[in-house]
Design an enzyme around this catalytic site. Structure first.
Site, PDB file in Angstrom:
ATOM      1  N   HIS B  80       0.845  -1.204   0.000  1.00 57.52           N
ATOM      2  CA  HIS B  80       0.000   0.000   0.000  1.00 57.52           C
ATOM      3  C   HIS B  80       0.879   1.252   0.000  1.00 57.52           C
ATOM      4  O   HIS B  80       0.678   2.161  -0.812  1.00 57.52           O
ATOM      5  CB  HIS B  80      -0.922  -0.004   1.223  1.00 57.52           C
ATOM      6  CG  HIS B  80      -1.552   1.335   1.536  1.00 57.52           C
ATOM      7  ND1 HIS B  80      -2.596   1.851   0.811  1.00 57.52           N
ATOM      8  CD2 HIS B  80      -1.275   2.256   2.489  1.00 57.52           C
ATOM      9  CE1 HIS B  80      -2.931   3.038   1.305  1.00 57.52           C
ATOM     10  NE2 HIS B  80      -2.146   3.312   2.328  1.00 57.52           N
ATOM     11  N   ASP B 109       6.532  21.484 -26.588  1.00 53.35           N
ATOM     12  CA  ASP B 109       6.492  20.130 -26.020  1.00 53.35           C
ATOM     13  C   ASP B 109       7.561  20.068 -24.934  1.00 53.35           C
ATOM     14  O   ASP B 109       8.241  21.060 -24.671  1.00 53.35           O
ATOM     15  CB  ASP B 109       6.773  19.069 -27.101  1.00 53.35           C
ATOM     16  CG  ASP B 109       6.196  17.708 -26.712  1.00 53.35           C
ATOM     17  OD1 ASP B 109       6.403  17.287 -25.561  1.00 53.35           O
ATOM     18  OD2 ASP B 109       5.521  17.078 -27.549  1.00 53.35           O
ATOM     19  N   TRP B 145       7.191  -0.119   3.860  1.00 54.13           N
ATOM     20  CA  TRP B 145       7.695   0.529   2.633  1.00 54.13           C
ATOM     21  C   TRP B 145       9.090   1.081   2.862  1.00 54.13           C
ATOM     22  O   TRP B 145       9.828   1.337   1.914  1.00 54.13           O
ATOM     23  CB  TRP B 145       6.739   1.623   2.159  1.00 54.13           C
ATOM     24  CG  TRP B 145       6.939   2.968   2.792  1.00 54.13           C
ATOM     25  CD1 TRP B 145       6.435   3.366   3.989  1.00 54.13           C
ATOM     26  CD2 TRP B 145       7.682   4.074   2.273  1.00 54.13           C
ATOM     27  NE1 TRP B 145       6.832   4.657   4.254  1.00 54.13           N
ATOM     28  CE2 TRP B 145       7.591   5.129   3.209  1.00 54.13           C
ATOM     29  CE3 TRP B 145       8.402   4.299   1.094  1.00 54.13           C
ATOM     30  CZ2 TRP B 145       8.207   6.362   3.022  1.00 54.13           C
ATOM     31  CZ3 TRP B 145       9.016   5.537   0.924  1.00 54.13           C
ATOM     32  CH2 TRP B 145       8.914   6.548   1.871  1.00 54.13           C
ATOM     33  N   SER B 173      12.587   5.838 -13.810  1.00 56.68           N
ATOM     34  CA  SER B 173      11.489   6.593 -14.414  1.00 56.68           C
ATOM     35  C   SER B 173      11.411   8.001 -13.824  1.00 56.68           C
ATOM     36  O   SER B 173      11.316   8.988 -14.564  1.00 56.68           O
ATOM     37  CB  SER B 173      10.185   5.835 -14.191  1.00 56.68           C
ATOM     38  OG  SER B 173       9.089   6.680 -14.388  1.00 56.68           O
ATOM     39  N   SER B 174      11.474   8.104 -12.496  1.00 54.17           N
ATOM     40  CA  SER B 174      11.384   9.431 -11.869  1.00 54.17           C
ATOM     41  C   SER B 174      12.550  10.315 -12.280  1.00 54.17           C
ATOM     42  O   SER B 174      12.376  11.508 -12.507  1.00 54.17           O
ATOM     43  CB  SER B 174      11.414   9.324 -10.348  1.00 54.17           C
ATOM     44  OG  SER B 174      10.445   8.480  -9.899  1.00 54.17           O
ATOM     45  N   HIS B 257      13.577  11.767   3.531  1.00 48.67           N
ATOM     46  CA  HIS B 257      12.992  13.035   3.912  1.00 48.67           C
ATOM     47  C   HIS B 257      12.814  13.995   2.741  1.00 48.67           C
ATOM     48  O   HIS B 257      11.736  14.532   2.565  1.00 48.67           O
ATOM     49  CB  HIS B 257      13.653  13.704   5.116  1.00 48.67           C
ATOM     50  CG  HIS B 257      12.657  14.654   5.706  1.00 48.67           C
ATOM     51  ND1 HIS B 257      11.617  14.235   6.482  1.00 48.67           N
ATOM     52  CD2 HIS B 257      12.440  15.963   5.491  1.00 48.67           C
ATOM     53  CE1 HIS B 257      10.832  15.249   6.738  1.00 48.67           C
ATOM     54  NE2 HIS B 257      11.300  16.314   6.158  1.00 48.67           N
ATOM     55  N   GLU B 259      12.240  13.075  -0.085  1.00 48.06           N
ATOM     56  CA  GLU B 259      11.137  12.444  -0.806  1.00 48.06           C
ATOM     57  C   GLU B 259       9.779  12.989  -0.352  1.00 48.06           C
ATOM     58  O   GLU B 259       8.892  13.206  -1.171  1.00 48.06           O
ATOM     59  CB  GLU B 259      11.188  10.918  -0.609  1.00 48.06           C
ATOM     60  CG  GLU B 259       9.945  10.160  -1.024  1.00 48.06           C
ATOM     61  CD  GLU B 259       9.731  10.099  -2.532  1.00 48.06           C
ATOM     62  OE1 GLU B 259      10.661  10.431  -3.279  1.00 48.06           O
ATOM     63  OE2 GLU B 259       8.617   9.734  -2.941  1.00 48.06           O
ATOM     64  N   TYR B 261       9.150  15.912   0.609  1.00 47.10           N
ATOM     65  CA  TYR B 261       8.964  17.232  -0.007  1.00 47.10           C
ATOM     66  C   TYR B 261       8.756  17.115  -1.501  1.00 47.10           C
ATOM     67  O   TYR B 261       8.085  17.952  -2.105  1.00 47.10           O
ATOM     68  CB  TYR B 261      10.128  18.165   0.356  1.00 47.10           C
ATOM     69  CG  TYR B 261      10.076  18.483   1.824  1.00 47.10           C
ATOM     70  CD1 TYR B 261       9.103  19.340   2.309  1.00 47.10           C
ATOM     71  CD2 TYR B 261      10.911  17.856   2.730  1.00 47.10           C
ATOM     72  CE1 TYR B 261       8.981  19.584   3.661  1.00 47.10           C
ATOM     73  CE2 TYR B 261      10.794  18.097   4.083  1.00 47.10           C
ATOM     74  CZ  TYR B 261       9.833  18.954   4.544  1.00 47.10           C
ATOM     75  OH  TYR B 261       9.701  19.179   5.879  1.00 47.10           O
ATOM     76  N   SER B 272      -0.992  27.376  -5.018  1.00 46.75           N
ATOM     77  CA  SER B 272      -0.647  28.773  -5.325  1.00 46.75           C
ATOM     78  C   SER B 272      -1.206  29.201  -6.675  1.00 46.75           C
ATOM     79  O   SER B 272      -1.217  30.390  -6.993  1.00 46.75           O
ATOM     80  CB  SER B 272       0.873  28.953  -5.337  1.00 46.75           C
ATOM     81  OG  SER B 272       1.423  28.498  -4.140  1.00 46.75           O
ATOM     82  N   HIS B 306      15.395  12.943  12.139  1.00 46.72           N
ATOM     83  CA  HIS B 306      14.230  13.046  13.034  1.00 46.72           C
ATOM     84  C   HIS B 306      13.307  11.846  12.882  1.00 46.72           C
ATOM     85  O   HIS B 306      12.375  11.679  13.656  1.00 46.72           O
ATOM     86  CB  HIS B 306      13.477  14.376  12.840  1.00 46.72           C
ATOM     87  CG  HIS B 306      12.801  14.537  11.523  1.00 46.72           C
ATOM     88  ND1 HIS B 306      12.646  15.755  10.919  1.00 46.72           N
ATOM     89  CD2 HIS B 306      12.226  13.643  10.682  1.00 46.72           C
ATOM     90  CE1 HIS B 306      12.001  15.593   9.764  1.00 46.72           C
ATOM     91  NE2 HIS B 306      11.741  14.320   9.609  1.00 46.72           N
ATOM     92  N   HIS B 307      13.562  11.007  11.875  1.00 44.98           N
ATOM     93  CA  HIS B 307      12.826   9.742  11.770  1.00 44.98           C
ATOM     94  C   HIS B 307      13.433   8.684  12.679  1.00 44.98           C
ATOM     95  O   HIS B 307      12.913   7.584  12.772  1.00 44.98           O
ATOM     96  CB  HIS B 307      12.848   9.235  10.328  1.00 44.98           C
ATOM     97  CG  HIS B 307      12.183  10.151   9.352  1.00 44.98           C
ATOM     98  ND1 HIS B 307      10.856  10.046   9.019  1.00 44.98           N
ATOM     99  CD2 HIS B 307      12.656  11.211   8.650  1.00 44.98           C
ATOM    100  CE1 HIS B 307      10.540  10.998   8.151  1.00 44.98           C
ATOM    101  NE2 HIS B 307      11.611  11.718   7.911  1.00 44.98           N
ATOM    102  N   THR B 332       7.336  27.049   5.614  1.00 44.27           N
ATOM    103  CA  THR B 332       6.017  26.483   5.354  1.00 44.27           C
ATOM    104  C   THR B 332       4.936  27.435   5.862  1.00 44.27           C
ATOM    105  O   THR B 332       3.914  27.637   5.200  1.00 44.27           O
ATOM    106  CB  THR B 332       5.877  25.110   6.038  1.00 44.27           C
ATOM    107  OG1 THR B 332       7.066  24.370   5.796  1.00 44.27           O
ATOM    108  CG2 THR B 332       4.699  24.346   5.482  1.00 44.27           C
ATOM    109  N   LYS B 335       4.246  30.174   3.476  1.00 39.90           N
ATOM    110  CA  LYS B 335       3.348  29.771   2.392  1.00 39.90           C
ATOM    111  C   LYS B 335       1.897  29.827   2.840  1.00 39.90           C
ATOM    112  O   LYS B 335       1.036  30.385   2.158  1.00 39.90           O
ATOM    113  CB  LYS B 335       3.685  28.357   1.934  1.00 39.90           C
ATOM    114  CG  LYS B 335       4.998  28.309   1.233  1.00 39.90           C
ATOM    115  CD  LYS B 335       5.227  26.955   0.634  1.00 39.90           C
ATOM    116  CE  LYS B 335       6.147  27.074  -0.542  1.00 39.90           C
ATOM    117  NZ  LYS B 335       5.560  27.770  -1.671  1.00 39.90           N
ATOM    118  N   ARG B 454       1.722   0.969  15.112  1.00 36.81           N
ATOM    119  CA  ARG B 454       1.358   0.823  13.702  1.00 36.81           C
ATOM    120  C   ARG B 454       1.862  -0.516  13.166  1.00 36.81           C
ATOM    121  O   ARG B 454       2.665  -1.194  13.802  1.00 36.81           O
ATOM    122  CB  ARG B 454       1.929   1.986  12.891  1.00 36.81           C
ATOM    123  CG  ARG B 454       3.439   2.062  12.919  1.00 36.81           C
ATOM    124  CD  ARG B 454       3.960   3.342  12.319  1.00 36.81           C
ATOM    125  NE  ARG B 454       3.936   3.307  10.863  1.00 36.81           N
ATOM    126  CZ  ARG B 454       4.863   3.902  10.070  1.00 36.81           C
ATOM    127  NH1 ARG B 454       5.871   4.556  10.614  1.00 36.81           N
ATOM    128  NH2 ARG B 454       4.785   3.843   8.783  1.00 36.81           N
TER     129      ARG B 454
END
Lengths: 195, 529
Positions: B80, B109, B145, B173-174, B257, B259, B261, B272, B306-307, B332, B335, B454
């Site tokens: 998932h 293009d 994951w 791909s990314s 991390h 990722e 963002y 925006s 921090h993870h 943040t 924004k 979890r």
């Protein structure tokens, strides 16, 4: 028109892929310098010249066998109180619990992590791979001292050994015509040279 | 812009003889076709990952083991996460980038159209490999994951190689997508489109693309190390061989991390764009938005640990990562205040894209606040690996990233198809989603604070009532998304025709082209003043 920028970007991608692998030695170097992570050098230390008689530090010992490692290693004393700089000795009894000859590698670590670089070992069974016959019992002597530079807020520390069964790794290395030395063996050899 | 879509399409087919049917999509190098492919693929993956979430919520509806065995439950939570991150959110943003960036900067293009085709068409194979492993002996990946070592090395099954290769392909791909975006934005802006005139969606995507180039190769490195540790006897993460399992977490979160963002900066760009349109005002603080986005991207590289507060870091490290993390709330906050200031005294109307955008601002901010709570090191020891974390990242990813993607879909669907979406269905979709998503994720804060861990298929009895409520919210949210599918396909097939400038307050080059957007746009660069 796009080629110069494209080349730079592809180079950046390749560079970052290499950087991921460069993180491995960088991480080790960083932990080495800062003494973070409780990582200890498998290096034979020299005896200390001074002794701080004004302080006392408790050093406890714990061992822990990885799930599949059939070893038991027990310190004869649960903990000792030492003066920084003074050499101490602790006996460990190791036993192979299986019916086969096995090779054991103990990996030391220290908690709190900051204290790792202040614990010096002159003799340790973790410096070598230990071969134990089936059900064989062996005695090892750990000789160590705590550095006089140990930060004042650390009053007790724990030396922990994790025991690994590396029988299959060593068998592989012997069978291989060009033996692939594992990182631990490298570190061990470095330690021997220094000693 | 007097040429209609039909004429453009006809002349195109006349001159190039574009293949029809399946070949049109397989061989296409057109940024709009590839954008559509990305978006449809991401919708399919969103439903696939959602179905897995339904399995998870069905099992957790009651305490005790009901429907699936724990090993399968673990596969569901793992796949998932992978499907939603790499299959739903990231391709959706890439699809939007493909469709909108050339039209927003006045380019005909993407810069590298053939590579564009490649970067899409390897994706279905990556996910086929990943999803097929679920049906093989031993099952799919079941280590979360985040694939922490030694779960993914010592304790994983033999299908782990398939997981590794799938992630490799997704990464390639990314990276190709990101390279394409950068080259397009740097080299193909219409004359007069200076850096500080770029639409914010383009700006945020440019910064996202740089983040992708910086960290996707690190992820590729991490999975490669897992592969060699598991199959080729290396010891990157195995202490017995001189490695270190904690190092896995450092390398993973160095990717992980930035990722997160990558999954939210394009959302900032979308919001925006939408908020000024329906407030009928210029965006408040354009320049500060650009600088805030850049500083978030830079800060994202120095907060990864921090993870890992509970791995036993020294105090200095914990303090550094705590303060660095909290520092991110400054840009943040800039924004969020800018969006609110844009709405202030605006002539606001509440079309569906605006509703999703406002829901985004409120609920994403809520997710940001729980993130701040998690950043406090001593408190994190309590929250770590509980449902509080699950609540936090679903608020920022579902009501954040996913809501922004839906806002973007409603905002630009009329431009893409030439038809207005069905307003009634869309209203139902919005309100059902808004209510159910909060029923789904808000109580997770409570069970998390009370200590429910979890990634575990069973729980203590005192969590039963909240979990039943959460599951009901989950089922309603899942079913509501079928309404979205209905809206999208109805809109593609027909509906009220829309003018070129679909929204009266909208600004930007994309509204100068016909509706539906012709197959080729800006073959001659537009004038930008």
């Amino acid at each position: 028109m796009h080629t110069p920028l494209l080349k730079k970007l592809v180079l950046a991608v390749l560079g970052m892929f290499a950087f991921a692998f460069a993180l491995v030695p960088l991480y080790d170097v960083f932990c080495d310098i800062t003494g973070l992570n409780g990582k200890m050098d498998l290096v034979v230390a020299e005896q200390s010249s001074e002794i701080d008689k004004s302080r006392k530090v408790d050093v406890s010992f714990t061992t822990h066998a990885k799930s599949s490692a059939p070893f038991s290693v027990k310190a004869q004393q649960y903990s000792v109180t030492v003066q920084p700089g003074k050499l101490s000795e602790v006996e460990f009894v190791a036993q192979n619990l299986s019916d086969k000859a096995r090779v054991m590698q103990a990996i030391p670590s220290v908690s709190p992590g900051q204290a790792a670089k202040y614990l010096h070992k002159l003799a340790c069974f973790c410096f070598d791979q230990q071969s134990l016959d089936a059900h064989q019992t062996m005695k090892f002597t750990l000789r160590f001292y705590v550095d006089t530079e140990l930060p004042a807020d650390v009053q007790e520390l724990t030396l922990s050994y994790t025991l690994y069964d590396i029988t299959s790794n060593t068998a592989q290395a012997q069978n291989n015509s060009t033996p692939l030395l594992s990182v631990a063996e490298h570190t061990y050899l470095r330690g021997q040279n220094n000693g | 812009m007097s040429i209609t879509a039909e004429e453009q399409q006809a002349s195109h087919e006349h001159t190039h003889g574009a293949p029809s049917g399946l070949k049109r999509w397989l061989y296409t190098t057109n940024h709009k076709d590839i954008g559509s492919l990305y978006l449809l693929f991401s919708l399919l993956m969103f439903l696939t990952g959602g179905a897995m979430a339904m399995v998870i919520r069905a099992e957790l509806f009651q305490p005790g083991m009901q429907l699936v065995d724990p090993h399968f439950f673990n596969q569901m939570t793992t796949v998932h996460g992978l499907v939603m991150v790499f299959g739903a959110v990231m391709p959706a943003f890439t699809g939007l980038a493909n469709w909108m960036i050339p039209m927003m900067i006045g380019a005909p293009d993407m810069a590298l159209p053939r590579m564009n085709n490649w970067s899409f068409w390897i994706l279905p194979f990556a996910f086929a490999i990943l999803l097929m492993s679920l049906f093989m002996e031993g099952g799919g990946p079941a280590f979360g994951w985040t694939f922490y070592a030694p779960l993914s090395t010592t304790y994983s099954n033999d299908n782990t190689a398939l997981f590794v290769f799938a992630v490799h392909i997704m990464g390639i791909s990314s990276i190709m997508g990101a390279i394409n975006v950068i080259v397009t934005i740097v080299n193909m802006r219409a004359s007069g489109m200076t850096w500080m005139k770029l639409p914010l969606f383009v700006w945020t995507w440019l910064i996202t693309a740089f983040l992708l180039i910086a960290v996707m190769p690190v992820l590729a490195g991490a999975v490669t190390m897992v592969l060699t540790d598991k199959y080729f006897g290396t010891s990157f993460f195995d202490a017995a061989g001189g490695g270190d399992p904690v190092m896995f977490q450092h390398i993973f979160w160095f990717f992980g991390h930035p990722e997160v963002y990558i999954m939210i900066l394009p959302a900032f760009g979308i919001i925006s764009t939408i908020v000024p349109t329906f407030s009928r005002k210029k965006l408040f603080g354009y320049a500060s938005m650009v600088y805030a986005t850049s500083s978030i991207a830079l800060l994202s590289f120095v907060v990864w640990a921090h993870h890992m507060f509970t791995t036993g870091m020294p105090l200095a490290g914990e303090l550094f990562f705590m303060y660095a993390t909290m520092l991110i709330s400054v840009p943040t906050g800039v924004k969020v205040f800018n969006w609110v200031a844009t709405m202030w005294r605006g002539a606001i109307s509440f079309e569906i894209p605006m509703m999703f955008a406002i829901a985004f601002i409120v609920l994403f901010t809520l997710g940001g606040f729980s993130g701040l709570m998690l950043a406090i090191t001593p408190a994190d020891f309590q929250y770590h690996d509980t449902y509080f974390v699950v609540a936090h990242f679903h608020y920022v990813l579902v009501t954040g990233a996913v809501f922004s993607i839906m806002a973007a879909a409603y905002y630009w669907l009329p431009k893409w198809t030439g038809n207005m979406y069905n307003e009634t269905l869309a209203q139902w979709h919005f309100w059902m989603s808004l209510v159910s998503v909060n029923v789904l994720f808000f109580p997770m804060h409570f069970v998390g604070l009370a200590g429910m861990p979890r990634r575990i298929p069973d729980y203590a009895l005192q969590f039963a009532d909240f979990n039943a409520i959460i599951s009901v919210g989950g089922f309603v949210f899942g079913l509501s998304q079928l309404l979205f599918v209905a809206v999208v396909f109805k809109c593609i097939r027909g509906g009220e025709s829309v003018p070129d400038k679909v929204w009266d307050g909208a600004e930007g080059l994309e509204w100068q082209v016909a509706s539906p957007a012709p197959y080729h746009t800006f073959s001659k660069p537009p004038k930008v003043d």
